[in-house]
Write a protein that holds these residues in place. Sequence first.
Motif, mmCIF file in Angstrom:
data_model
loop_
_atom_site.group_PDB
_atom_site.id
_atom_site.type_symbol
_atom_site.label_atom_id
_atom_site.label_comp_id
_atom_site.label_asym_id
_atom_site.label_seq_id
_atom_site.Cartn_x
_atom_site.Cartn_y
_atom_site.Cartn_z
ATOM 1 N N UNK A 196 2.628 0.831 6.993
ATOM 2 C CA UNK A 196 1.424 1.613 7.293
ATOM 3 C C UNK A 196 0.336 1.408 6.249
ATOM 4 N N UNK A 197 0.688 1.560 4.991
ATOM 5 C CA UNK A 197 -0.318 1.348 3.952
ATOM 6 C C UNK A 197 -0.782 -0.093 3.927
ATOM 7 N N UNK B 179 7.380 -2.952 -1.893
ATOM 8 C CA UNK B 179 6.079 -3.498 -2.258
ATOM 9 C C UNK B 179 5.808 -4.830 -1.588
ATOM 10 N N UNK B 180 6.869 -5.598 -1.342
ATOM 11 C CA UNK B 180 6.600 -6.889 -0.728
ATOM 12 C C UNK B 180 6.190 -6.730 0.730
ATOM 13 N N UNK B 181 6.766 -5.723 1.420
ATOM 14 C CA UNK B 181 6.329 -5.471 2.796
ATOM 15 C C UNK B 181 4.860 -5.042 2.792
ATOM 16 N N UNK B 182 4.509 -4.197 1.816
ATOM 17 C CA UNK B 182 3.115 -3.767 1.721
ATOM 18 C C UNK B 182 2.179 -4.937 1.499
ATOM 19 N N UNK B 183 2.562 -5.812 0.593
ATOM 20 C CA UNK B 183 1.729 -6.973 0.298
ATOM 21 C C UNK B 183 1.615 -7.888 1.500
ATOM 22 N N UNK B 184 2.745 -8.202 2.116
ATOM 23 C CA UNK B 184 2.726 -9.101 3.260
ATOM 24 C C UNK B 184 1.923 -8.498 4.412
ATOM 25 N N UNK C 275 0.779 6.455 2.071
ATOM 26 C CA UNK C 275 1.271 6.934 0.782
ATOM 27 C C UNK C 275 1.675 8.396 0.852
ATOM 28 N N UNK C 276 0.930 9.191 1.611
ATOM 29 C CA UNK C 276 1.275 10.614 1.736
ATOM 30 C C UNK C 276 2.632 10.767 2.409
ATOM 31 N N UNK C 277 2.850 9.993 3.480
ATOM 32 C CA UNK C 277 4.140 10.055 4.149
ATOM 33 C C UNK C 277 5.257 9.562 3.236
ATOM 34 N N UNK C 278 4.913 8.553 2.406
ATOM 35 C CA UNK C 278 5.932 8.019 1.505
ATOM 36 C C UNK C 278 6.409 9.070 0.521
ATOM 37 N N UNK C 279 5.529 10.012 0.183
ATOM 38 C CA UNK C 279 5.927 11.015 -0.797
ATOM 39 C C UNK C 279 7.032 11.913 -0.251
#
Lengths: 470, 297
Positions: A123-124, A66-71, A104-108
Amino acid sequence: MANGKLKSQSQGDGAEGPDGGWGWVLVVAMFVSTSLVFGLMRGLGIFFVEFVQYFEESAQAISWISSIGLAAQQFFSLLGAALCNAYNTRLVVMTGGFLSGLGLILASQATCLVHLYLSMGVLSGLGWGLVFTPMVATVMASFTRRRALAVGLGFSSIGLSSFAFNPLFQLLVETYTWRGALLILGGLSLNIMACGALIRPDLRFALIEELSRNGEFFSSYLEVSLLCERPYLTYALGVTLLNFGYFVPYFHLVAHSRQVGFSEYRAAFIMSAAGITDIFGRIASGWFSDLGRFRVVHLLTLWTALAGVFIMLLPVSSLTRSYTVMIVISLLYGFCSGALTSMVFAVVPMIMGVERMMGGLGLLQLIESCAGLLGTPLSGWLRDMTGNYTASFVVAGSFVLLGSLTMTTLPHYFSCAEPPPPQRPVLVDNSETLNLELRQDGCSPEFNHQTERTVETKSNQTDQRGTEPD
Amino acid sequence: MIYSADRNCGSNTDAIGSGQLSSNEHQERPPHRSKYLHLSKDLMRKFLYFIHKCQCHVCFYSGDNKIENVELLNPVNLSLECIWTGNQNKQPNITGYWRKGGVEIQDSRVPVDPENQQYTLKRVFNIVSEEHLGNYTCVFENEAELDFILAVPQIGERREKPIVSYVGDFVVLTCKMEDNKPVPRTWNWFKNNGTDKEQLFEAQRYDITVNGRSAKLKVKDVSEADSGVYHCAAVYNISTSTSKMHLKVITIWEPLKPFLSILVEVVILVTAILIYERSHSKKKEAEGTNACFFSLF
């Protein structure tokens, strides 16, 4: 921005003019897209627990997701702004929506943590960065008199969606496991493309064209000169410290509540409670600072200090094992969190002056993205070392408090009146349109109309003093 | 009150003694606390409250909540004692007897005389194996009853909702005995097969990890046939304690259904918006208005 001059167009020539009609449709689009960016990010705490269980990794390793996503969202905000000028805003937002959904789709389908870092994180995050700032700027550009209301309505989605998404995500995870839930969330994120489609392709921001013509792109755009100024540096440091701790509750509170012993939905509702009061905190703090009794910096340090205290109280309150106490502290925390984000942005023009705001904010966002990146994993590491989240939250709260203390070292902090901004704003003929700028929020992901009002007041004042016209 | 007996509970545990205890005094513990002896926090106010004397294989237990849970690990001679303070009638004698599982135990009827205004009923039970566990009731005829539920320590957390997993993925089923309960001798895993329970052993697809109080069953490469009810069993000398959980295996199609419907909705929305705009702008061009064009800075 330093060289540009603001031209105004006469508005209100028809149903399609600003302050009405299509503008409200864009507000709805902003509402939906902001909730799918920040509401979604704030619901990732539910997934945190699932990931820890499934991958059997440490809290610190999972926190990086989540921190990578936020940053990434903060970092790429700048890119999003630039691309809007180079290309079509609509195209940028739709691409952002597509990328965030795709991530998110790839994350699944992830089978290891690195997959999650890259898909859900990079990516997200890139997608979110491309969506948020252009969307906000579009709404701002579509309104003049009602701008504050429009943007405020758009931002209320963050608290509302944070409230609704936490139990919803818990339900999705229970029915489909995290894989299915992420797949469905990816689909939901694709709705941002529909929001982007609502943006009219003829809306353009011509800023970059002017600047690049003058050949001062980077130095002006990023306002690197600001780095030499003490107020800016102090503010940047304060905001960075704030960023270290600010997001920790959003990602770790659910896990902490579960560890204390509350069931899945009760833990989700603790998070929701913070979301609900977030809305009220925003509105109340905006209204209160409008009263003019206190300086904005003072209010900022007040709310930030309170938020820090409540973050620290979160693990303490869980010692009582009382659900009511935890809910109350969460409500209070949410209120202060919303209140502080209102103020954080309002302070900005006082620090760097209005005409340097865009570049200054871009730079600020770059600086603070590293705090967003490191804050949550640090908290996760502390949890791994100590076995519970007490140390994590206490450290996070103290970072927020430190940020608050740093703000008190801003020059002229202890004076009762506002000091003059570093550089006089460029004068315009129409004070209202001074606010039609491409803004990025630098201090926090949330944006607030407060700045516009402040800027309006300032330009009104300078107008009255009769300085030279445009 | 939860209390369990242990083979070694013998020498060190003394009776706390009798007396009227107010609710403040209920935190007292025997001088040497046997590992498995603990008291619940709620305490009756009115009645006498003993904590027993534990000698090897014989433990005494008495109390006065309506239902008492007694946890046992090992075969033991258990003495159960009920004390009733009587009521205003002050009858001279009363008949007391014991029931097991609702059925009166033969030859358990005794007359009970009041002593210091109390009626006491006591009996020693030989608890050896599983069939001796159950619900024992002491009855003061027509006056008062007290239940003792003799059982092995129960596994605390029960997962009501099914555990979900995808075809081809792995899933880990966990069972944990709470920290304040004794460690089981071993753990077993079972799966429901029709009406029978089939034991699972370490195999190619099953990984069983036992770690004192917790046990994990990892099922690899699940298929839909793996759906069903699983039992974990904590084995004690006297009996086993089980907990069940439901595993549900779904295919990717399950979440794909809502996902595809959302996808369709997005496509429809985007196309509708674009079409609307195209028709709208054609209308506008026909009317000759200018597009809004803001240039900033």
